[in-house]
Motif scaffolding. Structure first.
Motif, PDB file in Angstrom:
ATOM      1  N   LEU A  82     -11.871   1.206   0.852  1.00 40.64           N
ATOM      2  CA  LEU A  82     -11.066   2.291   0.309  1.00 40.64           C
ATOM      3  C   LEU A  82     -10.302   2.954   1.444  1.00 40.64           C
ATOM      4  O   LEU A  82     -10.894   3.458   2.400  1.00 40.64           O
ATOM      5  CB  LEU A  82     -11.978   3.299  -0.401  1.00 40.64           C
ATOM      6  CG  LEU A  82     -11.308   4.571  -0.923  1.00 40.64           C
ATOM      7  CD1 LEU A  82     -10.250   4.248  -1.971  1.00 40.64           C
ATOM      8  CD2 LEU A  82     -12.342   5.536  -1.488  1.00 40.64           C
ATOM      9  N   SER A 110      -8.238  -1.111  -3.765  1.00 39.37           N
ATOM     10  CA  SER A 110      -9.584  -1.443  -3.288  1.00 39.37           C
ATOM     11  C   SER A 110     -10.417  -2.172  -4.333  1.00 39.37           C
ATOM     12  O   SER A 110     -11.568  -2.508  -4.050  1.00 39.37           O
ATOM     13  CB  SER A 110     -10.313  -0.172  -2.853  1.00 39.37           C
ATOM     14  OG  SER A 110     -10.483   0.715  -3.945  1.00 39.37           O
ATOM     15  N   VAL A 113      -0.297   1.833   1.476  1.00 38.26           N
ATOM     16  CA  VAL A 113      -0.419   2.947   0.545  1.00 38.26           C
ATOM     17  C   VAL A 113       0.498   4.100   0.935  1.00 38.26           C
ATOM     18  O   VAL A 113       1.072   4.787   0.096  1.00 38.26           O
ATOM     19  CB  VAL A 113      -1.884   3.412   0.483  1.00 38.26           C
ATOM     20  CG1 VAL A 113      -2.034   4.600  -0.455  1.00 38.26           C
ATOM     21  CG2 VAL A 113      -2.757   2.265   0.024  1.00 38.26           C
ATOM     22  N   SER A 164      -7.609   5.467   1.181  1.00 28.95           N
ATOM     23  CA  SER A 164      -6.705   6.424   0.531  1.00 28.95           C
ATOM     24  C   SER A 164      -6.163   7.411   1.566  1.00 28.95           C
ATOM     25  O   SER A 164      -6.851   7.776   2.518  1.00 28.95           O
ATOM     26  CB  SER A 164      -7.450   7.169  -0.574  1.00 28.95           C
ATOM     27  OG  SER A 164      -8.564   7.853  -0.039  1.00 28.95           O
ATOM     28  N   GLY A 175     -10.544  11.193   1.025  1.00 33.73           N
ATOM     29  CA  GLY A 175      -9.502  11.064   2.013  1.00 33.73           C
ATOM     30  C   GLY A 175     -10.014  10.572   3.338  1.00 33.73           C
ATOM     31  O   GLY A 175     -11.190  10.210   3.487  1.00 33.73           O
ATOM     32  N   SER A 187      -1.243   8.890  -5.266  1.00 30.28           N
ATOM     33  CA  SER A 187      -1.504   8.132  -4.040  1.00 30.28           C
ATOM     34  C   SER A 187      -2.973   7.713  -3.956  1.00 30.28           C
ATOM     35  O   SER A 187      -3.289   6.600  -3.505  1.00 30.28           O
ATOM     36  CB  SER A 187      -1.120   8.969  -2.825  1.00 30.28           C
ATOM     37  OG  SER A 187      -1.900  10.167  -2.770  1.00 30.28           O
ATOM     38  N   ILE A 188      -3.864   8.608  -4.404  1.00 27.08           N
ATOM     39  CA  ILE A 188      -5.288   8.255  -4.392  1.00 27.08           C
ATOM     40  C   ILE A 188      -5.574   7.175  -5.422  1.00 27.08           C
ATOM     41  O   ILE A 188      -6.332   6.234  -5.177  1.00 27.08           O
ATOM     42  CB  ILE A 188      -6.135   9.514  -4.640  1.00 27.08           C
ATOM     43  CG1 ILE A 188      -5.928  10.520  -3.510  1.00 27.08           C
ATOM     44  CG2 ILE A 188      -7.603   9.149  -4.762  1.00 27.08           C
ATOM     45  CD1 ILE A 188      -6.693  11.813  -3.699  1.00 27.08           C
ATOM     46  N   ARG A 189      -4.939   7.308  -6.566  1.00 31.50           N
ATOM     47  CA  ARG A 189      -5.137   6.304  -7.610  1.00 31.50           C
ATOM     48  C   ARG A 189      -4.679   4.916  -7.143  1.00 31.50           C
ATOM     49  O   ARG A 189      -5.348   3.906  -7.384  1.00 31.50           O
ATOM     50  CB  ARG A 189      -4.389   6.734  -8.869  1.00 31.50           C
ATOM     51  CG  ARG A 189      -4.548   5.746 -10.025  1.00 31.50           C
ATOM     52  CD  ARG A 189      -3.762   6.206 -11.251  1.00 31.50           C
ATOM     53  NE  ARG A 189      -3.934   5.251 -12.321  1.00 31.50           N
ATOM     54  CZ  ARG A 189      -4.945   5.274 -13.192  1.00 31.50           C
ATOM     55  NH1 ARG A 189      -5.853   6.220 -13.092  1.00 31.50           N
ATOM     56  NH2 ARG A 189      -5.032   4.365 -14.133  1.00 31.50           N
ATOM     57  N   LYS A 190      -3.565   4.865  -6.458  1.00 32.33           N
ATOM     58  CA  LYS A 190      -3.065   3.574  -5.986  1.00 32.33           C
ATOM     59  C   LYS A 190      -3.976   2.983  -4.920  1.00 32.33           C
ATOM     60  O   LYS A 190      -4.197   1.770  -4.873  1.00 32.33           O
ATOM     61  CB  LYS A 190      -1.649   3.743  -5.455  1.00 32.33           C
ATOM     62  CG  LYS A 190      -0.638   4.076  -6.540  1.00 32.33           C
ATOM     63  CD  LYS A 190       0.683   4.526  -5.951  1.00 32.33           C
ATOM     64  CE  LYS A 190       1.629   4.970  -7.062  1.00 32.33           C
ATOM     65  NZ  LYS A 190       2.893   5.512  -6.533  1.00 32.33           N
ATOM     66  N   ALA A 191      -4.504   3.873  -4.060  1.00 32.13           N
ATOM     67  CA  ALA A 191      -5.437   3.378  -3.039  1.00 32.13           C
ATOM     68  C   ALA A 191      -6.700   2.824  -3.691  1.00 32.13           C
ATOM     69  O   ALA A 191      -7.223   1.781  -3.271  1.00 32.13           O
ATOM     70  CB  ALA A 191      -5.775   4.502  -2.068  1.00 32.13           C
ATOM     71  N   MET A 192      -7.194   3.494  -4.715  1.00 28.77           N
ATOM     72  CA  MET A 192      -8.364   2.983  -5.426  1.00 28.77           C
ATOM     73  C   MET A 192      -8.052   1.667  -6.113  1.00 28.77           C
ATOM     74  O   MET A 192      -8.875   0.742  -6.126  1.00 28.77           O
ATOM     75  CB  MET A 192      -8.841   4.006  -6.452  1.00 28.77           C
ATOM     76  CG  MET A 192      -9.460   5.255  -5.849  1.00 28.77           C
ATOM     77  SD  MET A 192     -10.062   6.347  -7.155  1.00 28.77           S
ATOM     78  CE  MET A 192     -10.768   7.666  -6.182  1.00 28.77           C
ATOM     79  N   PRO A 197      -4.678  13.565   0.426  1.00 25.90           N
ATOM     80  CA  PRO A 197      -3.931  14.044  -0.749  1.00 25.90           C
ATOM     81  C   PRO A 197      -3.150  15.301  -0.415  1.00 25.90           C
ATOM     82  O   PRO A 197      -3.504  16.055   0.503  1.00 25.90           O
ATOM     83  CB  PRO A 197      -5.037  14.324  -1.769  1.00 25.90           C
ATOM     84  CG  PRO A 197      -6.242  14.623  -0.938  1.00 25.90           C
ATOM     85  CD  PRO A 197      -6.117  13.773   0.297  1.00 25.90           C
TER      86      PRO A 197
END
Length: 1076
Positions: free
Chosen positions: A361, A387, A455, A363, A962, A379-384, A366
């Protein structure tokens, strides 16, 4: 030259008294053929196996085996260890909860029944409660310290969720049967206050302290999306709510995976219950998104396409998922992970367990939170999402359908037992029974994210996956094959079950060469090392006598085409309470395992017999197909084999690929050809005799190698075989001895045909070429018909020792001729009786017949005890019938019914192996028995399954989503986390009674009733503890006495000092009064 009749010495003088015999059972080995559930506890390093018959076996380190039985023998459905309280929990088919105390498994279990069936349980090493999900949807709690139900009850959360949203549901009739039945329970990996409850309809995140539903995750496959079934199902145009089957949490605790009955896996962010991160199958991504092209084809065809070979087999449900983490990164969020998926394949796919290696992960930080709640940041959703896209896929193939799997973490019990696993054990199904297989768990090797994806540079509204085909190309299939690992021998069943067993005796020097150094567990051994075991110290003096006993080897053949070797020497059992067992009994010698599947054979081989040379340690395997394979022990550097020109008789096997570390290498194979082999005989001097169904005989000289045939049998067809020899050879015996018409010691091969006609071949050496061949003269004898295999013995007429074709006898044959050579006896046995001949072809000394109509004799052996020899026949009653040598007088008949059912192998010392077969054809029990049990110590060891106990690490703390430098928090980060003690107090309530102490065993309990697998404390060990305690108390009392004396001395000194001060003061006053 031996024409005169002689009176022979009695070789059985010391065995005529029945008091010299002591028939008994030494040890049994039971195989678990009906395994239903497995569990492993890394803190205790114990494996527990539950069976359909209600037997639960706890397996640990060397000699550590303990068994308990569920009440009424109910099948085991759920099995777990509670490391925090040293308890073993099981749920049977009657949905009763049974709890055993691991410190004393002899205690009856504490059994509890609930109002409804138990579907799932959840434990943690950080607290002392167990959560139980009931069929009604309730979640009950049970106190493992007080052994009582706790008042904390969670109602049916899915019913509460549906009631709450009933007014806003578009289609309130979508609720399917079973949607409110719990199927799984998982604790949050970094917060004890949170649990995930998986119902058939979805997953609920529940806060225990506030008794509140935080989130509910329900997957809806919209109309037009393929879902798990793809576009080959009629329901594509309708909304679908697949049923949940399993749930697994990412080690960081920010997102999780859910398996569904339609074969898909959905990934959810904890903070986003509205839309999953991704829904995928084993072959396709984003199956919850409409594929326009595929949908258009579906509509044009008017439904599922059935043309052009587009029929696709049905996808299996996702039976179970597990998410593994590894200590492979300094980032608190962790590095690469592995998602283990059971199920989800097509029904025509190979049986396998699939492991997806996921990137770490990564991310970004944020942005600052705004006043309005917008849910999970893009941005967090895309990083998840990044992964959960696998970088590598590893398939663990199995021999049959996989029912369940168990991961073996290295040491950490947290993260649902999925942190840093080193092995995986899975339960597979065969046609007639279950089988347990093990593989090494390969840690992730790919740590970087997918290429072309950054990301930080992705726009807020852009999609992570711009090109799905490129992404699928980046998903590589692992080329490294997970190595098989060795399971405990008790779990040999199904295709790994035992079908053949044999016991051999070896000299110490040869035994040490064969066994080698096996002290350190290898990379292919499961990390099961818990507990300790030792033989009763009271029998230590008798146990030490076994140092001088013969070394023994056990050979087993398995249905998976392997031949395994075990050290069954009694020296392995020498132990005490201060020096526990170091090896299991019998001890598996894995590097000697012979794998027949690697041979160039047209069909699957089936073993007829196995022979091991006691000095040269060569091994011969005769297959039922008529093929013969010779193996040699790789003790030194093997010289490359040179193919012999013109050889068409046998095949050299020097180029066969073997598993690394294998010590038995295939040397050559004698194929069946046009005529099948019926028997074989292995010598210690480089000769292997083979007999054929047409009555012919051949010898393989391993020095060449070369194939030797008698001159009259050097042929290309059956036409050159003499008629009187054209009946099958049923027995071959190697010896170095004279015969009545040839007093010279020579290497001879005795070939007995089915009709009883016997040929004695002499092997001679050509002085010019130094090659061996058959002598022209063949001695012919009229012997017993239908002699059983292993029923021919050549023994010394004076000493009774067996004259084999070994190195010492071969060296003796090379010496000058003795003017007064020793004489020999030839003893043969068939299904009807036995016969003793002088000098093989001389006069008949004696004959005996047994009642074969009533009881069939299956095995015979010449047995030596205290330099006295007897001939013993074992029938199927079962009985051991003892005869004297050489006159075959009946001495004794000993019943064996209390020891075993049937004898399958006997050695020269009187020890034997008996077996009991399961209806599936494999062995379910092996019995080690003996005719001389006096002062033989093979007792079941005393077992302490809790002596090995790793320290339980603290519960993992929450981490930020983060980067590590981020000081803020996203998911409860930085808040105080509930401890295990606080959770216990919450669940047990304010009226929790004081837990009762563990019962202390009395001296009587520790010295009697040695049940199977019962942990007992030795009397002398206890007295030693008491002595140490008494010594410590005495020392403490002495120290307190010294302190008391010092205090008294100080007190008295202070009194003296006060008195002296008063006296001095009085004197000074008197001086002043008198004016001094």
């Amino acid at each position: 030259m031996f024409g005169e009749r002689h009176v022979l010495a009695d070789l059985s003088t010391d065995q005529r008294d029945p008091d010299d015999w002591d028939i008994g059972r030494l040890r049994t080995v039971d195989y678990l053929l009906d395994t239903r559930v497995l569990t492993y506890e890394p803190t205790l390093s114990l494996l527990a196996v539950g069976t359909a018959s209600g037997l639960i076996c706890v397996v640990g380190g060397p000699g550590v085996e303990s068994s308990v039985q569920t009440p009424e023998g109910s099948s085991v459905k759920i099995l777990q260890f509670a490391a925090s309280t040293d308890k073993l929990l099981s749920v049977d088919e009657c949905d009763r909860l049974h709890i055993w105390n691991l410190k004393d498994l002899n205690e009856p279990p504490k059994s509890t029944r609930f109002d409804h069936a138990i579907n799932a349980v959840m434990l943690s090493p950080s607290h002392t409660h167990v959560f139980l999900a009931l069929q009604s949807g309730e979640i009950r709690t049970y106190d493992l310290l007080c052994l009582k139900k706790s008042p904390y009850v969670i109602p049916n959360l899915w019913n509460m969720f549906q009631t709450k949203i009933a007014s806003s549901v578009v289609d309130p009739l979508h609720a399917l049967p079973g949607c409110n039945i719990p199927v799984d329970l998982v604790a949050h990996p970094r917060d004890l206050n949170l649990i995930f409850v998986a119902f058939g309809g979805g997953v609920v995140l529940y806060d225990l302290s506030s008794r509140n539903i935080l989130r509910a995750y329900e997957l809806v496959i919209p109309a037009g999306a393929p879902g798990g079934g793809g576009y080959n199902q009629a329901e594509v145009l309708t909304h679908r709510w697949p049923s949940v089957t399993s749930v697994a949490i990412h080690p960081a605790g920010h997102f999780f995976a859910v398996g569904y009955a339609d074969g898909c896996v959905a990934f959810w962010a904890v903070e986003d219950e509205d839309q999953p991160l991704m829904v995928r199958t084993s072959t396709d991504l984003d199956v919850n998104v409409i594929n326009g092209e595929e949908l258009e084809n579906f509509l044009q065809n008017g439904g599922p396409s059935e043309e052009k070979g587009t029929n696709v087999s049905e996808r299996q449900p996702i039976y179970r998922v597990a998410w593994c983490g590894f200590p492979n990164s300094s980032d608190p969020r962790g590095g690469a992970t592995a998602l283990v998926i059971l199920g989800g394949d097509r029904s025509n796919d190979p049986c396998r367990l699939t492991v997806h290696t996921m990137p770490a992960l990564n991310s970004p930080e944020p942005p600052a939170p705004s006043s309005s709640k917008t849910g999970l940041h893009a941005s967090i959703r895309k990083a998840m999402r990044l992964s959960v896209i696998p970088l590598e896929i590893t398939c663990y193939l199995s021999s049959g359908p996989i029912y369940d799997f168990v991961l073996f973490p290295k040491s950490n019990p947290h993260f649902s037992g999925c942190w840093d696993p080193v092995a995986v054990l899975f339960l597979t199904g065969a046609s007639d029974s279950r089988m347990v297989e093990a593989r090494q768990f390969l840690p992730p090797k790919i740590m970087s994210p997918l290429p072309r994806t950054d990301v930080q540079n992705i726009s807020e509204h852009g999609d992570v996956i711009h090109d799905l085909s490129a992404t699928l190309e980046d998903m590589t299939l692992s080329g490294e094959e997970p190595l098989p690992m060795h399971v405990p021998s008790k779990l040999y069943s199904g295709l790994g079950g035992v079908s053949y067993v044999q016991l051999l005796t070896l000299q110490r020097s040869m035994h040490d060469v064969l066994v080698g150094q096996q002290l350190v567990p290898g990379d292919t051994d499961l990390p099961i090392a818990g507990g300790s075991a030792w033989i009763d110290d009271k029998r230590l003096s008798e146990l030490r006598l076994s140092r001088s006993h013969p070394r023994r080897i056990l050979i087993t053949c398995h249905r998976d085409l392997t031949i395994r070797f075990y050290d069954a020497s009694p020296q392995l059992l020498i132990s005490s309470s201060t020096s526990p067992l170091q090896k299991n009994y019998p001890f598996a010698i894995h590097d000697l395992t012979i794998d027949l599947s690697c041979l160039p054979l047209p069909s699957a081989p089936e073993v007829a017999t196995v022979q091991l040379a006691p000095e040269s340690l060569e091994c011969v395997v005769l297959l039922k197909s008529g093929d013969l394979v010779i193996y040699q022990l790789n003790t030194t550097q093997v010289t490359p084999l040179i193919e012999i020109e013109g050889n068409k008789e046998f095949v050299l096997l020097g180029d066969v690929t073997l598993r690394p570390g294998t010590r038995y290498h295939p040397f050559l194979m004698l194929p069946r050809g046009n005529i099948s082999l019926t028997c074989c005989a292995l010598s210690d001097i480089g000769f292997v005799g083979v007999g054929y169904i047409d009555g012919s005989v051949a010898v393989i000289d391993l020095r060449g190698p070369s194939l030797l045939r008698p001159q009259r049998q050097k042929r290309q067809s059956k036409l050159l075989v003499r008629n009187q020899d054209a009946d099958p050879v049923v027995s071959l015996t190697w010896t170095v001895s004279p015969v009545s018409m040839d007093a010279q010691l020579a290497v001879r091969l005795i070939a007995i045909h089915e009709s009883g006609n016997t040929q004695v071949f002499k092997i001679i050496r050509d002085p010019e070429s130094s090659l061996y061949d058959f002598a022209q003269d063949v001695t012919r004898i009229e012997g017993l018909p239908n002699v059983m295999q292993g029923g021919s013995f050549v023994i010394d007429s004076q000493k009774g020792t067996t004259w084999r074709a070994d190195r010492s006898r071969f060296a003796a044959s090379l010496q000058t001729r003795d003017s007064n050579p020793a004489r020999c006896l030839w003893v043969t046995a068939s299904a009807k009786g036995a016969r003793c001949m002088l000098d093989i072809s001389g006069e008949r000394i004696s004959k005996v017949e047994w009642n074969s109509k009533k009881n069939k004799v299956g095995h015979v052996q010449v047995i030596e005890k205290n330099n006295s020899h007897v001939f013993v026949a074992f029938n199927d009653k079962p009985e051991a019938i003892v005869y004297s040598l050489p006159y075959l007088e009946h001495l004794h008949t000993f019943p064996l019914a209390k020891v075993c059912e049937n004898v399958v192998s006997v050695d020269e010392t009187g020890d034997f192996i008996a077996s009991r077969h399961h209806e599936s054809g494999v062995l379910e029990q092996i019995v080690f028995g003996t005719l001389f049990k006096t002062r033989r110590v093979y007792d079941q060891p005393i077992v302490d399954v809790t002596s090995f106990h790793r320290e339980i690490p603290p519960y993992p703390q929450p981490v930020s989503v983060g980067p590590p430098s981020l000081l803020g928090s996203w998911f409860r980060y930085g808040k105080p986390i509930m401890t295990g003690e606080q959770l216990d107090a919450l669940l047990a309530g304010p009226d929790r009674p004081i837990p009762p102490p563990d019962p202390v065993q009395t001296l009587q309990d520790t010295t009697t009733d040695y049940g199977p697998g019962v942990t007992k404390t030795m009397e002398n060990a206890r007295s030693g503890v008491y002595n140490r305690l008494n010594d410590a108390l005495a020392e403490r009392g002495e120290m307190l006495g010294n302190i008391e004396q010092r205090i008294d001395s100080l007190h008295q000194g202070s009194k003296d000092m006060v008195a002296q001060a008063k006296r001095l003061a009085t004197e000074q006053s008197a001086r002043r009064w008198f004016g001094f």
